[in-house]
Motif scaffolding. Structure first.
Motif, PDB file in Angstrom:
ATOM      1  N   ALA A 267       0.624  -1.216  -0.330  1.00 19.65           N
ATOM      2  CA  ALA A 267       0.641  -0.364  -0.102  1.00 19.65           C
ATOM      3  C   ALA A 267       1.213   1.461  -0.036  1.00 19.65           C
ATOM      4  O   ALA A 267       0.572   2.390  -0.202  1.00 19.65           O
ATOM      5  N   SER A 268       2.076   1.402   0.894  1.00 22.82           N
ATOM      6  CA  SER A 268       2.833   2.300   1.268  1.00 22.82           C
ATOM      7  C   SER A 268       3.416   2.615  -0.159  1.00 22.82           C
ATOM      8  O   SER A 268       3.466   3.751  -0.723  1.00 22.82           O
ATOM      9  N   PHE A 269       3.980   1.636  -1.146  1.00 27.08           N
ATOM     10  CA  PHE A 269       4.655   1.434  -2.822  1.00 27.08           C
ATOM     11  C   PHE A 269       3.998   2.253  -3.452  1.00 27.08           C
ATOM     12  O   PHE A 269       4.753   2.566  -4.171  1.00 27.08           O
TER      13      PHE A 269
ATOM     14  N   ALA B  23       1.727   0.558  13.471  1.00 32.60           N
ATOM     15  CA  ALA B  23       1.745   2.405  13.136  1.00 32.60           C
ATOM     16  C   ALA B  23       3.328   2.441  12.817  1.00 32.60           C
ATOM     17  O   ALA B  23       2.688   4.750  13.086  1.00 32.60           O
ATOM     18  N   ASP B  24       3.797   2.974  12.388  1.00 29.05           N
ATOM     19  CA  ASP B  24       5.130   2.953  11.678  1.00 29.05           C
ATOM     20  C   ASP B  24       5.228   3.207  10.870  1.00 29.05           C
ATOM     21  O   ASP B  24       4.671   2.817  10.139  1.00 29.05           O
ATOM     22  N   SER B  25       6.306   4.643   9.990  1.00 28.46           N
ATOM     23  CA  SER B  25       6.515   5.084   9.402  1.00 28.46           C
ATOM     24  C   SER B  25       7.870   5.234   9.116  1.00 28.46           C
ATOM     25  O   SER B  25       8.588   4.782  10.186  1.00 28.46           O
ATOM     26  N   VAL B  26       8.870   4.934   8.023  1.00 21.86           N
ATOM     27  CA  VAL B  26      10.079   5.015   7.732  1.00 21.86           C
ATOM     28  C   VAL B  26      10.082   5.942   6.494  1.00 21.86           C
ATOM     29  O   VAL B  26       9.901   6.684   6.247  1.00 21.86           O
TER      30      VAL B  26
ATOM     31  N   ARG C 243      12.508   4.630  11.710  1.00 21.86           N
ATOM     32  CA  ARG C 243      11.783   4.205  11.523  1.00 21.86           C
ATOM     33  C   ARG C 243      11.093   5.621  12.853  1.00 21.86           C
ATOM     34  O   ARG C 243      11.960   6.565  13.925  1.00 21.86           O
ATOM     35  N   LEU C 244       9.982   6.230  12.275  1.00 19.32           N
ATOM     36  CA  LEU C 244       9.079   6.531  12.793  1.00 19.32           C
ATOM     37  C   LEU C 244       8.295   6.425  13.870  1.00 19.32           C
ATOM     38  O   LEU C 244       6.703   5.433  13.328  1.00 19.32           O
ATOM     39  N   ARG C 245       8.053   6.472  15.058  1.00 19.86           N
ATOM     40  CA  ARG C 245       7.022   5.498  15.954  1.00 19.86           C
ATOM     41  C   ARG C 245       5.300   6.231  15.575  1.00 19.86           C
ATOM     42  O   ARG C 245       5.495   7.365  16.028  1.00 19.86           O
TER      43      ARG C 245
ATOM     44  N   ASP D 252       2.197   5.540   8.228  1.00 18.36           N
ATOM     45  CA  ASP D 252       3.109   5.864   7.049  1.00 18.36           C
ATOM     46  C   ASP D 252       1.730   6.009   5.767  1.00 18.36           C
ATOM     47  O   ASP D 252       1.438   6.300   4.878  1.00 18.36           O
ATOM     48  N   LEU D 253       1.056   7.462   6.048  1.00 19.59           N
ATOM     49  CA  LEU D 253      -0.091   7.681   5.371  1.00 19.59           C
ATOM     50  C   LEU D 253       0.828   9.279   4.734  1.00 19.59           C
ATOM     51  O   LEU D 253       1.438  10.706   5.334  1.00 19.59           O
TER      52      LEU D 253
END
Lengths: 157, 157, 157, 157
Positions: free
Chosen positions: C21-23, C85-88, C146-148, C152-153
């Motif tokens: 989904a992120s890709f 729930a993380d983001s990169v 990692r952004l906790r 990732d939206l």
């Protein structure tokens, strides 16, 4: 072309003595014969006189010595902006060796480009002095990490 | 996932003694206390026992020592494939420090990824040994340059 | 010589659909024409077919295209191991271009070397396929963060 | 602290048209929508307006787009100093992503730090413009290689 250099206010007014004490604990800096020449908020300069014990096979400064003082200078430039209870760690760096480091003195000048909550990014330029003339011989781009509330002391056994 | 590791034929059958002689002229390696453990075509291993004189402020190996032996290992891995009259120079490298280098021995193992006419690219992995266990503590990606017909000797004064 | 490759257990069993989904939200990957070929815990492969729109001036794949898919592959290799729930975020990378990227397909294979609480380090090898033969044409060393608890939206306007 | 910026005299007075012609052949730059804004001896600026087709998953500029224009800018900064019959190739680069590339325009400004016979080293700073304000969002250190007497044209089939 350049972004203006950021001006930093240190979080810890005692940053200079904190940096000097940490530098004094870096056995490698003493082994090489390096000394910390200047520390300002977000800036650090480390110097290394030439002797055969820091040379490579052609008789110039070894890239390992160049990188070591650039790495420490960058780390302490970033550490100068951290809190009294923080510790600092190099995450990674990249160095380009631009010219033979042939001369009597090596001077690494590091400056913080970005001081983040967790990561800071520093640039260090290394100059070699020969017959009183400074030549840029290496440039480093480095990422360092703040470890919060972990005093910058030797780890217990 | 990996590309197969290239197999190299050395251009100079006397590569090993040439590398050892060059290593012996690197004053910094002696100052640190490093020794060259193994040299094969396109591969080099350098080792450094721990002592306080190679430490950073927490009592681990200083990143500068880690990088110095990785840089020399990569340079000699590439040099092993060069001609008898060539010289070698590090152009640049990047190192990631993956884990605290806490232990009694540091082992840098470098391998040539690409051996070009002018430029070679090497990868070095650095392991720290603690209680007989090796942990990957750093990895380096490095570019080195061949200087043709310029013997790998100290530059004349 | 190599450290054994670490084996990873994903924190989020739904990692694959989260990565896909992120890709799909990376406009650049669609513009280039890249697709995500494989995602495993700590591993990701992205492919890019050649067309003139991804070329440099000699008609090969542009290093920018090579680096873009290597960077995304590394980010998603690391993201596969993070929480739901993380983001990169890519912090930095270094890439060596080992051979001309001349061929019909570019394949970036990235693997996590170290998965830390905050930072992960990945290696990506990029291969170019020509007449069914894969050649290593680039290798990347990358740090991601990692952004906790920051989904990732797309960021709100 | 800074080394004075070197001043360069181009070997080829027709460098600007040579660079523009080469840039026009980079299919990727057209696909991204980038244009070459300025070329001086040892300096190049490339700009890229935002659109969804160059975004990452949060709706900012993708690091791949940032790096692509920085890489091309550095390559052309170096190419501006080469001879009329030379060609240029990126050897490697390292980029640090300093801030989210959120804005309407990306501006890469590259400058040659060292112009060697074979290798040149460039620095590129990338700024993102938002509400007319420029923020440094990435910085690159890059090595490029001169290929002598190999015209900068598409390779024959």
């Amino acid at each position: 072309m350049r972004a203006e250099e950021p001006v930093f206010t240190p979080a810890d007014p005692g940053f200079a003595s904190r940096v000097l004490a940490s530098f004094a604990r870096q056995g490698l800096m003493q082994t090489l014969g390096a000394h910390l020449e200047d520390i300002q908020p977000g800036f650090c300069e480390i110097r290394l006189p030439f002797r055969e014990g820091v040379s490579q096979q052609h008789g110039f400064f070894h890239a390992g010595a160049t990188a070591a003082i650039a790495d420490s200078a960058g780390g302490y430039a970033a550490f100068s902006l951290m809190g009294a209870a923080d510790s600092v760690l190099s995450v990674e760096y990249k160095i380009n060796l631009l010219a033979p480091a042939k001369g009597d003195l090596l001077i690494a000048r590091a400056r913080v480009l970005r001081a983040g909550q967790t990561l800071s990014v520093c640039r260090a330029d290394v100059f070699v002095r020969r017959e009183s003339k400074e030549t840029l011989c290496a440039t480093m781009l480095q990422t360092v990490m703040r470890l919060r509330n972990r005093a910058d002391l030797p780890a217990p056994g």
